[in-house]
Scaffold this motif. Structure first.
Motif, PDB file in Angstrom:
ATOM      1  N   ASN A  17      65.320  63.990  51.151  1.00 49.33           N
ATOM      2  CA  ASN A  17      66.585  63.442  50.811  1.00 49.33           C
ATOM      3  C   ASN A  17      67.023  62.411  52.015  1.00 49.33           C
ATOM      4  OD1 ASN A  17      67.017  64.742  53.644  1.00 49.33           O
ATOM      5  ND2 ASN A  17      67.089  66.758  52.725  1.00 49.33           N
ATOM      6  N   LEU A  18      68.264  61.984  51.796  1.00 49.11           N
ATOM      7  CA  LEU A  18      68.713  60.714  52.627  1.00 49.11           C
ATOM      8  C   LEU A  18      68.782  61.079  54.237  1.00 49.11           C
ATOM      9  CD1 LEU A  18      70.219  58.336  52.513  1.00 49.11           C
ATOM     10  CD2 LEU A  18      72.394  59.099  52.548  1.00 49.11           C
ATOM     11  N   THR A  19      68.807  62.267  54.725  1.00 51.81           N
ATOM     12  CA  THR A  19      68.772  62.460  56.110  1.00 51.81           C
ATOM     13  C   THR A  19      67.361  62.298  56.473  1.00 51.81           C
ATOM     14  OG1 THR A  19      70.744  64.010  56.119  1.00 51.81           O
ATOM     15  CG2 THR A  19      69.332  64.242  58.073  1.00 51.81           C
ATOM     16  N   SER A  20      66.388  62.910  55.877  1.00 49.94           N
ATOM     17  CA  SER A  20      65.131  62.776  56.078  1.00 49.94           C
ATOM     18  C   SER A  20      64.607  61.516  56.086  1.00 49.94           C
ATOM     19  CB  SER A  20      64.059  63.785  55.171  1.00 49.94           C
ATOM     20  OG  SER A  20      64.601  64.844  55.306  1.00 49.94           O
ATOM     21  N   ASN A  23      65.946  59.537  59.296  1.00 51.67           N
ATOM     22  CA  ASN A  23      65.079  60.137  60.523  1.00 51.67           C
ATOM     23  C   ASN A  23      63.618  59.236  60.467  1.00 51.67           C
ATOM     24  OD1 ASN A  23      67.150  61.786  61.019  1.00 51.67           O
ATOM     25  ND2 ASN A  23      66.224  63.732  60.387  1.00 51.67           N
ATOM     26  N   PHE A  24      63.006  59.067  59.468  1.00 55.42           N
ATOM     27  CA  PHE A  24      61.829  58.377  59.256  1.00 55.42           C
ATOM     28  C   PHE A  24      62.030  57.006  59.654  1.00 55.42           C
ATOM     29  CE2 PHE A  24      60.348  61.882  55.878  1.00 55.42           C
ATOM     30  CZ  PHE A  24      59.794  62.535  56.999  1.00 55.42           C
ATOM     31  N   ARG A  25      63.096  56.512  59.242  1.00 52.44           N
ATOM     32  CA  ARG A  25      63.321  55.024  59.504  1.00 52.44           C
ATOM     33  C   ARG A  25      63.641  54.957  61.016  1.00 52.44           C
ATOM     34  NH1 ARG A  25      67.400  51.991  60.682  1.00 52.44           N
ATOM     35  NH2 ARG A  25      69.019  53.676  60.304  1.00 52.44           N
TER      36      ARG A  25
END
Length: 185
Positions: A17-20, A23-25
């Motif tokens: 999802n957008l949050t994950s 976070n990865f970025r």
């Protein structure tokens, strides 16, 4: 610009999802910036003129100046000695020992003598003595060893000190012959 990269081995579809992704970025940017800072530090450390303790010239300056001063003394036909300083086998070189050696060198030598932290395990410190013949250099080595031992004792550090002299260049002595054919009549 350095970019970090993160490899995801396994991830469920619902976890994507957008949050994950954000976070990865952020994690990849953090890895990339840490790597970039490490590269910059490594590059700057390689060009440093003074040792880590700031008391002596660095091993990089030593690596450049020692061959240059050897060649210069050969060309000018002046003696040049190298005093190699060992604080005992296995002695850890730290800021206290480096400061003691630096203070002893400052107290014992001329302004034209060059003191270095060589970065070598056997002889971590060196002093280039331009214009010093072997007998002068050996007398300097004895005096320097005693001064270093006093400075180490004053700093509360136990150990030994060995100063070995190596001649970078010894000019050949020119012998004059007993030829009297050039005498005026």
């Amino acid at each position: 610009r350095v970019l970090g990269m993160l490899k995801v081995e396994q991830m469920g579809v619902l976890d994507l999802n957008l949050t994950s992704i954000q976070n990865f970025r952020i994690l990849c940017d953090w890895i990339g910036s840490a790597f970039a800072r490490a590269e910059i530090f490594s590059r700057v450390s390689g060009d440093r003129a003074l040792s880590a303790g700031g008391v002596l010239f660095s091993e990089n300056v030593y690596a450049r100046l020692q061959p240059f001063l050897t060649a210069l003394s050969e060309r000018a036909q002046i003696p040049c000695a190298l005093a190699l300083i060992d604080l005992g086998r296995g002695a850890q070189v730290d800021s206290i020992r480096e400061k003691a050696v630096g203070d002893a060198i400052a107290q014992s030598f001329r302004d034209t003598d060059l003191a270095f932290a060589t970065g070598e395990r056997a002889y971590p410190f060196a002093v280039i003595l331009p214009g010093a013949a072997r007998n002068e250099a050996e007398a300097i080595a004895k005096r320097l060893s005693a001064t270093i031992m006093r400075k180490l004792a004053a700093a509360g550090v136990a150990g030994s000190c060995d100063v070995r002299i190596s001649m970078l260049h010894e000019p050949k002595t020119v012998e004059t012959s007993g030829d009297s054919s050039h005498e005026a009549a």
